[in-house]
Design a protein around this motif. Structure first.
Motif, short mmCIF file in Angstrom:
data_model
loop_
_atom_site.label_atom_id
_atom_site.label_comp_id
_atom_site.label_asym_id
_atom_site.label_seq_id
_atom_site.Cartn_x
_atom_site.Cartn_y
_atom_site.Cartn_z
N GLU A 110 0.82 -1.23 -0.04
CA GLU A 110 0.04 -0.20 0.02
C GLU A 110 0.88 1.04 0.09
N ARG A 111 1.93 1.16 0.75
CA ARG A 111 2.89 2.35 1.00
C ARG A 111 3.51 2.62 -0.23
N LEU A 112 3.75 1.49 -1.04
CA LEU A 112 4.74 1.80 -2.32
C LEU A 112 4.02 1.99 -3.63
N VAL A 113 2.61 1.71 -3.62
CA VAL A 113 1.89 2.39 -4.70
C VAL A 113 1.38 3.69 -4.74
N VAL A 114 1.33 4.24 -3.57
CA VAL A 114 0.89 5.65 -3.25
C VAL A 114 1.74 6.79 -4.16
N PRO A 115 1.47 7.37 -5.33
CA PRO A 115 2.10 8.22 -6.03
C PRO A 115 2.63 9.16 -5.07
N THR A 116 3.96 9.65 -5.28
CA THR A 116 4.86 10.67 -4.46
C THR A 116 5.72 11.22 -5.17
N ASP A 117 6.15 12.39 -5.13
CA ASP A 117 7.07 12.85 -5.80
C ASP A 117 8.76 12.89 -4.96
N GLU A 118 8.57 12.39 -3.89
CA GLU A 118 9.80 11.98 -2.97
C GLU A 118 10.50 10.80 -3.50
N ASP A 156 0.23 -2.06 -10.23
CA ASP A 156 0.63 -0.65 -10.39
C ASP A 156 1.88 -0.40 -11.51
N PHE A 157 2.96 -1.26 -11.49
CA PHE A 157 3.95 -1.15 -12.60
C PHE A 157 3.14 -1.18 -13.83
N ALA A 168 7.89 6.99 -12.76
CA ALA A 168 7.28 7.90 -11.67
C ALA A 168 8.47 7.54 -10.28
N ALA A 169 8.39 8.62 -9.42
CA ALA A 169 8.94 8.46 -8.27
C ALA A 169 8.58 7.36 -7.31
N HIS A 170 7.48 6.97 -7.26
CA HIS A 170 6.93 5.86 -6.41
C HIS A 170 7.27 4.69 -6.98
N THR A 171 7.29 4.70 -8.12
CA THR A 171 7.60 3.22 -9.09
C THR A 171 9.10 2.91 -8.88
N SER A 172 10.04 4.01 -8.86
CA SER A 172 11.29 3.90 -8.51
C SER A 172 11.56 3.30 -7.15
N ASN A 173 10.91 4.03 -6.21
CA ASN A 173 11.13 3.48 -4.88
C ASN A 173 10.73 1.98 -4.61
N ALA A 174 9.64 1.54 -5.59
CA ALA A 174 9.09 0.40 -5.27
C ALA A 174 10.24 -0.74 -5.97
N LEU A 208 9.51 -12.35 -7.38
CA LEU A 208 9.90 -10.89 -7.65
C LEU A 208 10.50 -10.92 -8.80
N THR A 209 11.00 -11.91 -9.41
CA THR A 209 11.78 -11.91 -10.81
C THR A 209 10.55 -11.30 -11.84
N GLU A 210 9.45 -12.21 -11.38
CA GLU A 210 8.11 -11.88 -12.40
C GLU A 210 7.77 -10.53 -12.50
N VAL A 211 7.62 -10.02 -11.13
CA VAL A 211 7.19 -8.72 -11.22
C VAL A 211 8.09 -7.77 -11.87
N LEU A 212 9.43 -7.84 -11.53
CA LEU A 212 10.26 -6.70 -11.99
C LEU A 212 10.81 -6.92 -13.23
N ALA A 213 10.69 -8.06 -14.09
CA ALA A 213 11.18 -8.21 -15.29
C ALA A 213 10.61 -7.28 -16.23
N PRO A 214 8.88 -7.17 -16.40
CA PRO A 214 8.50 -6.47 -17.41
C PRO A 214 9.11 -4.95 -17.33
N THR A 215 9.51 -4.19 -16.12
CA THR A 215 9.95 -2.92 -16.09
C THR A 215 11.09 -2.60 -16.93
N PHE A 216 11.89 -3.64 -17.21
CA PHE A 216 13.11 -3.61 -18.05
C PHE A 216 12.83 -3.40 -19.68
#
Length: 219
Positions: A110-118, A156-157, A168-174, A208-216
């Motif tokens: 929940e924390r990681l998918v909330v949009p933020t500029d930080e 969210d990704f 997005a910043a929150h995506t980078s954080n996640a 985790l590999t499945e979730v992360l792979a498409p982002t590349f």
């Protein structure tokens, strides 16, 4: 912090810790950012000693994904660190036997998918991954529960990739949080000075590999 030291050394007895825990939980609704972000520092130690009140957890669950001031350090106020301090408390709750362990990784999501500029710049991602990894060492978690919370981040990704020219910043954080979690799933974490590894570490790494792979893709 002197208060944390007194709690650890049992200078503050259990009844007083209970009252103090309630005071800290109430501070999650305080208008001052310093009060909100230092409350989990104290509660982390109290819960780590085994004390627990459902109202403390309820207050934390309301505050953690909703906090909008995610600055790590402010030149005038000093350290704030809402995410890092919250992550430590998340891990303490996650290890407590009266807390349903599957709820804490879901709260991290929940924390990681909330949009933020930080952008996390003070190891907030590492601390959040650590809190989740500690929770995932609970033996009563099923494999489905150990990985199911990642569905919300995966969705969210996928939404962020549609037509977005930048990350997005929150995506980078996640992304950085999940990469660290992969490392901790592989190497384990330390709990009370002893090494511990999530029982479903291999399934977690695959997911985790499945979730992360498409982002590349297309990078």
């Amino acid at each position: 912090m002197v208060l944390r030291t007194w709690i650890r050394r049992d200078v503050i007895d259990k009844p007083l810790r209970a009252r103090l825990g309630t005071v800290m939980a109430d501070r999650f609704d305080d208008p001052e950012i310093q009060a909100r972000t230092f409350a989990p520092l104290v509660l982390d130690v109290i819960v780590g000693l085994g004390d627990f009140e459902p109202a403390w957890l309820a207050a934390f669950r309301r505050w953690f994904p909703a906090e909008t001031d995610l600055r790590g350090y402010d030149p005038e106020l000093g350290w704030l660190h809402a995410v890092a301090h919250g992550a430590d408390l998340l891990g303490a709750f996650g290890l407590h036997p009266e807390v349903d362990p599957k709820d804490m990784p879901a709260l991290a999501a929940e924390r990681l998918v909330v949009p933020t500029d930080e952008l996390f710049a003070q190891q907030e991602d590492d601390r959040l991954a650590q809190g989740v990894a500690r929770t995932l060492t609970r033996p009563e978690l099923s494999e489905a529960e150990a990985v199911g919370w990642l569905d919300a981040i995966e969705a969210d990704f996928a939404a962020g990739r549609r037509g977005a020219p930048t990350v997005a910043a929150h995506t980078s954080n996640a992304l950085r949080t999940l990469r660290m979690l992969y490392l901790l799933a592989d190497t384990g974490v330390r709990i009370d000075g002893a090494p511990a590894r999530p029982p479903h570490a291999e399934a977690l790494k695959r997911r985790l590999t499945e979730v992360l792979a498409p982002t590349f893709q297309g990078a």
